[in-house]
Design an enzyme around this catalytic site. Structure first.
Site, short mmCIF file in Angstrom:
data_model
loop_
_atom_site.label_atom_id
_atom_site.label_comp_id
_atom_site.label_asym_id
_atom_site.label_seq_id
_atom_site.Cartn_x
_atom_site.Cartn_y
_atom_site.Cartn_z
N HIS A 1 -22.39 7.44 1.78
CA HIS A 1 -23.64 7.98 1.24
C HIS A 1 -23.92 9.36 1.83
O HIS A 1 -24.28 10.30 1.13
CB HIS A 1 -24.82 7.06 1.58
CG HIS A 1 -24.80 5.72 0.89
ND1 HIS A 1 -24.86 4.52 1.56
CD2 HIS A 1 -24.72 5.40 -0.42
CE1 HIS A 1 -24.83 3.53 0.70
NE2 HIS A 1 -24.74 4.02 -0.51
N ARG B 1 -16.59 6.00 -6.40
CA ARG B 1 -15.58 5.72 -5.38
C ARG B 1 -14.21 5.44 -6.00
O ARG B 1 -13.25 6.12 -5.74
CB ARG B 1 -16.02 4.54 -4.51
CG ARG B 1 -17.23 4.87 -3.65
CD ARG B 1 -17.87 3.66 -3.09
NE ARG B 1 -18.37 2.79 -4.17
CZ ARG B 1 -18.80 1.57 -4.02
NH1 ARG B 1 -18.78 1.02 -2.84
NH2 ARG B 1 -19.24 0.89 -5.05
N SER C 1 -21.77 -1.02 1.29
CA SER C 1 -22.73 -1.52 2.28
C SER C 1 -22.42 -2.97 2.64
O SER C 1 -22.44 -3.34 3.82
CB SER C 1 -24.16 -1.40 1.72
OG SER C 1 -24.44 -0.04 1.49
N LYS D 1 -32.93 -8.66 -4.61
CA LYS D 1 -31.73 -8.48 -3.77
C LYS D 1 -32.06 -8.86 -2.32
O LYS D 1 -33.05 -8.37 -1.76
CB LYS D 1 -31.30 -7.00 -3.84
CG LYS D 1 -29.89 -6.82 -4.39
CD LYS D 1 -29.50 -5.35 -4.40
CE LYS D 1 -28.01 -5.16 -4.59
NZ LYS D 1 -27.62 -3.75 -4.66
N1 COA Z 1 -20.30 5.50 -0.36
C1 COA Z 1 -20.35 4.25 0.06
N2 COA Z 1 -20.86 3.24 -0.66
C2 COA Z 1 -21.34 3.53 -1.87
C3 COA Z 1 -21.31 4.83 -2.39
C4 COA Z 1 -20.76 5.84 -1.58
N3 COA Z 1 -20.70 7.10 -1.98
N4 COA Z 1 -21.84 4.81 -3.61
C5 COA Z 1 -22.19 3.54 -3.86
N5 COA Z 1 -21.89 2.76 -2.81
C6 COA Z 1 -22.05 1.30 -2.71
C7 COA Z 1 -23.32 0.90 -2.03
O1 COA Z 1 -23.14 0.82 -0.64
C8 COA Z 1 -23.57 -0.45 -2.65
O2 COA Z 1 -22.83 -1.45 -1.97
P1 COA Z 1 -23.24 -2.99 -2.02
O3 COA Z 1 -23.20 -3.44 -3.42
O4 COA Z 1 -22.23 -3.58 -1.17
O5 COA Z 1 -24.63 -3.05 -1.44
C9 COA Z 1 -23.00 -0.35 -4.05
O6 COA Z 1 -22.13 0.75 -4.02
C10 COA Z 1 -24.05 -0.15 -5.07
O7 COA Z 1 -24.63 1.09 -4.85
P2 COA Z 1 -26.13 1.49 -5.00
O8 COA Z 1 -26.11 2.95 -5.29
O9 COA Z 1 -26.94 1.06 -3.85
O10 COA Z 1 -26.49 0.80 -6.33
P3 COA Z 1 -27.46 -0.32 -6.63
O11 COA Z 1 -26.77 -1.06 -7.70
O12 COA Z 1 -27.95 -1.07 -5.48
O13 COA Z 1 -28.71 0.53 -7.19
C11 COA Z 1 -29.90 1.88 -8.85
C12 COA Z 1 -28.59 1.28 -8.36
C13 COA Z 1 -30.99 1.84 -7.82
C14 COA Z 1 -29.60 3.32 -9.15
C15 COA Z 1 -30.29 1.12 -10.14
O14 COA Z 1 -30.37 -0.25 -9.87
C16 COA Z 1 -31.60 1.61 -10.72
O15 COA Z 1 -31.62 2.62 -11.36
N6 COA Z 1 -32.71 0.87 -10.48
C17 COA Z 1 -34.04 1.23 -10.98
C18 COA Z 1 -34.40 0.44 -12.25
C19 COA Z 1 -33.78 1.10 -13.46
O16 COA Z 1 -34.05 2.23 -13.80
N7 COA Z 1 -32.93 0.33 -14.16
C20 COA Z 1 -32.24 0.80 -15.34
C21 COA Z 1 -30.96 1.46 -14.97
S1 COA Z 1 -30.06 1.98 -16.40
#
Ligand code: COA
Length: 162
Positions: A18, A92, A130, A42
């Site tokens: 990140h 990634r 994560s 979550k």
């Molecule tokens: N380096 C390391 N890990 C990374 C990374 C990077 N550059 N990019 C992503 N990851 C990992 C994260 O650590 C996470 O790991 P985990 O699943 O083991 O916890 C995983 O990828 C998911 O990443 P994250 O960016 O945290 O995504 P998320 O799915 O938790 O959240 C949101 C995504 C918040 C952007 C999305 O749910 C959202 O937009 N929510 C708001 C509601 C909404 O608008 N919904 C409609 C969307 S179309």
């Protein structure tokens, strides 16, 4: 008009991956808003407040980073409220592609004026997630190179209490 990007995620916990994406994005945008997306469904290791405190400490020396959180709101609505033009995502591996492609298209349909910008995660971090770091640290392994030392320390303390 300042170029503002929102980098939203769970950040449970923030990883070196990140940090890498966000710091590189600072060269492209005037401001990067690191937004903890609160998802009560979550199960997380760190509370929202703990994640915000960690992120604030990690980015305290990085001019141009704002740390914030949002809940019960679409990401694009949050971005609009912050006058951001860009949603920043790290890619990634090819496995990320399908999920990210779907989200980017859905967000574009809801908010056509907002662009999703993808940055390739650099190779030392492309295998990190994560959940993976939580599993390694919870089983006594080292998070060196995957987690910032501050995050690893806090995670170890967290697992000791559990
Ligand atoms: N380096 C390391 N890990 C990374 C990374 C990077 N550059 N990019 C992503 N990851 C990992 C994260 O650590 C996470 O790991 P985990 O699943 O083991 O916890 C995983 O990828 C998911 O990443 P994250 O960016 O945290 O995504 P998320 O799915 O938790 O959240 C949101 C995504 C918040 C952007 C999305 O749910 C959202 O937009 N929510 C708001 C509601 C909404 O608008 N919904 C409609 C969307 S179309």
């Amino acid at each position: 008009m300042p170029k503002i990007a929102v980098c939203a995620g769970s950040f449970d916990p923030p990883t070196e991956g990140h940090l890498n994406i966000i710091r590189r994005a600072l060269k492209l945008f005037d401001k990067v808003i690191v937004a903890v997306a609160v998802n009560s469904q979550k199960k997380s290791a760190f509370s929202t407040e703990e994640r915000l405190a960690l992120l604030k400490e990690l980015f305290q020396g990085d001019k141009g980073v704002e740390v914030d959180s949002f809940e019960k709101k679409l990401l694009v609505e949050y971005a609009r409220s912050k006058k951001a033009q860009v949603l920043l995502r790290g890619l990634r591996t090819i496995q990320d592609y399908e999920y990210e492609f779907q989200m980017a298209l859905a967000n574009k349909q809801i908010a056509p004026e907002i662009e999703t910008v993808f940055m390739m995660t650099e190779s030392p971090y492309s295998h990190i997630s994560s959940s993976l770091t939580k599993e390694i640290v919870s089983l006594g392994g080292s998070g060196a190179g995957m987690l910032p030392p501050l995050v690893e320390k806090k995670l170890k303390e967290k697992f000791k209490k559990m």
